[in-house]
Design a protein around this motif. Structure first.
Motif, PDB file in Angstrom:
ATOM      1  N   PRO A   1       0.833  -1.207   0.000  1.00 30.72           N
ATOM      2  CA  PRO A   1       0.000   0.000   0.000  1.00 30.72           C
ATOM      3  C   PRO A   1       0.868   1.258   0.000  1.00 30.72           C
ATOM      4  O   PRO A   1       1.994   1.235   0.515  1.00 30.72           O
TER       5      PRO A   1
ATOM      6  N   ALA B   1      -2.676  -0.794   4.735  1.00 22.06           N
ATOM      7  CA  ALA B   1      -3.790  -0.750   3.775  1.00 22.06           C
ATOM      8  C   ALA B   1      -4.882   0.160   4.322  1.00 22.06           C
ATOM      9  O   ALA B   1      -5.277   0.029   5.484  1.00 22.06           O
TER      10      ALA B   1
ATOM     11  N   GLU C   1      -7.795  -0.990   0.373  1.00 19.74           N
ATOM     12  CA  GLU C   1      -7.657  -2.136  -0.526  1.00 19.74           C
ATOM     13  C   GLU C   1      -7.869  -3.439   0.241  1.00 19.74           C
ATOM     14  O   GLU C   1      -7.647  -3.507   1.446  1.00 19.74           O
TER      15      GLU C   1
ATOM     16  N   MET D   1      -4.626  -6.781  -3.361  1.00 16.43           N
ATOM     17  CA  MET D   1      -3.168  -6.631  -3.230  1.00 16.43           C
ATOM     18  C   MET D   1      -2.467  -7.853  -3.830  1.00 16.43           C
ATOM     19  O   MET D   1      -1.478  -7.741  -4.551  1.00 16.43           O
TER      20      MET D   1
ATOM     21  N   THR E   1      -0.405 -12.733   0.729  1.00 20.76           N
ATOM     22  CA  THR E   1      -0.977 -11.383   0.863  1.00 20.76           C
ATOM     23  C   THR E   1      -1.546 -11.204   2.258  1.00 20.76           C
ATOM     24  O   THR E   1      -2.287 -12.059   2.746  1.00 20.76           O
TER      25      THR E   1
ATOM     26  N   ILE F   1      -3.042  -8.394   5.307  1.00 17.04           N
ATOM     27  CA  ILE F   1      -3.416  -7.095   5.878  1.00 17.04           C
ATOM     28  C   ILE F   1      -3.424  -7.300   7.392  1.00 17.04           C
ATOM     29  O   ILE F   1      -4.466  -7.494   8.021  1.00 17.04           O
TER      30      ILE F   1
ATOM     31  N   ASP G   1       1.472  -4.222   6.277  1.00 18.22           N
ATOM     32  CA  ASP G   1       0.653  -4.894   5.251  1.00 18.22           C
ATOM     33  C   ASP G   1       1.409  -4.961   3.920  1.00 18.22           C
ATOM     34  O   ASP G   1       2.208  -4.065   3.614  1.00 18.22           O
TER      35      ASP G   1
END
Ligand code: ACO
Length: 329
Positions: free
Chosen positions: A13, A45, A48, A53, A138, A140, A158
């Motif tokens: 991000p 983030a 998103e 991502m 991925t 977050i 993230d």
């Protein structure tokens, strides 16, 4: 049979949270965080989703490999912070990339996720039924952080990393492990809806796990530190032995990035020269399973990976899980 990483991609991000930014919301300081962890800033983030991502990282990896989604037989995603219970993030990413045929599934091995995924991919490739596998990590982590808890909120960030892997004749050795007796040492309670019958029960088991709020990581930091600092050198030594390689013959160690002091403690045992140990924690913090593929992306971009380099990737994390893989670039 070995494996070859044919493409690497990443996404982080844009939004950066510095240590000074955190010091405005919890009782901490840039000095404390830098000295105790090596982290200066992290990407966070602000809207998103994890699959978006991951899809961006995957597109970059496919482009880097010179391949299209039609070449991919399987999408394997590692994450501890999925967007939804179902479908898997792998399916959401597959949809975004436009595949109608790829096998798609997620796995959760916390910060060892990329290591576990690569070994799973290698085994599927070995069957001969799959030609190319897309591995996406991925995360977050900010989703599961209590930003009033200074003991955890300073550590994580993230981001996403992705690789395309295929068969090769190069060396390959893996050593994966787990110690589930440490399952409660790093924990984030998931909130469930109670059904009409369980609503009547007073003793909901998950309430008793610990006193922390639902949805937030709680951690026995010192215990995790000790586990990581001891396990990392052991698993690296074990996988090298299995591969018949000495530490001198290793070109690069790319470990999970949790705390600079864990890496330093591990390297007091391994004694690798500084240039052979990848450290990327300063700019990103701990992004769980995305740390290693993001590190590979940085190393490739900086021209630090040469054909046939012998690389060891090693991870450790909640579960407790750990693992290391040696392969040729
Ligand atoms: N700012 C200022 N002070 C703090 C902060 C902070 N952010 N966090 C804790 N402190 C305080 C503590 O309250 C304590 O104060 P006290 O002495 O008055 O009680 C003091 O600092 C020392 O605390 P310690 O916990 O002993 O600090 P330590 O040097 O062990 O560092 C840390 C804590 C950074 C959490 C360390 O234990 C660590 O990195 N552990 C591993 C955590 C980790 O990597 N987890 C994830 C790995 S697995 C995965 O990646 C999912």
């Amino acid at each position: 049979m070995g494996i070859k990483i044919t493409g690497v991609g990443h996404y982080v991000p844009d939004f950066i949270v510095t240590n000074d930014d955190l010091a405005k919301i919890v009782d901490t300081s840039d000095d404390w965080i830098t000295q105790r962890t090596g982290i200066k800033r992290r990407r966070i983030a602000t809207g998103e989703l994890a699959y978006q991502m991951g899809a961006k990282a995957a597109k970059e990896a496919l482009k880097d490999a010179g391949q299209s989604i039609d070449d991919i037989d399987m999408i394997l995603v590692s994450t501890i912070t999925p967007d939804c219970f179902t479908p898997s993030i792998a399916c959401l990413i597959g949809n975004e990339l436009g595949t109608k045929t790829a096998v798609a599934m997620d796995l959760n091995a916390a910060c060892s996720g990329y290591i576990y995924a690569m070994d799973i991919a290698r085994n599927f490739l070995e069957t001969g039924a799959y030609r190319n596998i897309l591995i996406v990590s991925t995360e977050i982590i900010s989703r599961v952080i209590d930003y009033s808890d200074r003991t955890t909120c300073v550590l994580f960030g993230d981001g996403a990393g992705a690789t395309v892997v295929t068969r090769s004749n190069g060396i390959y050795s893996s050593s994966l492990g787990g110690n589930p007796s440490g399952a409660y040492k790093l924990f984030a309670k998931m909130k469930h809806h109670k059904n009409p019958w369980s609503l009547a029960q007073e003793n909901y088991e998950m309430d008793k796990v610990n006193d922390f709020s639902y949805g937030h990581i709680s951690m026995e930091g010192e215990e995790i530190f000790k586990f990581a600092a001891l396990t990392l050198p052991k698993v690296v030594q074990s996988v090298l032995k299995q591969a018949n390689l000495t530490l001198d013959e290793l070109d690069l160690l790319v470990p999970h990035q949790a705390n600079i002091r864990i890496l330093q403690a591990a390297n007091r045992r391994l004694k690798l020269p500084e240039e052979k140990l990848y450290v990327g924690i300063e700019d990103y913090g701990n992004i769980s399973s995305a740390c290693i593929p993001l590190g590979l992306w940085h190393l490739k971009k900086e021209g630090k990976l040469k054909n046939h380099d012998k690389i060891c990737i090693a991870g450790f994390g909640a579960g407790l899980t750990y693992g290391a893989i040696v392969f040729e670039w």
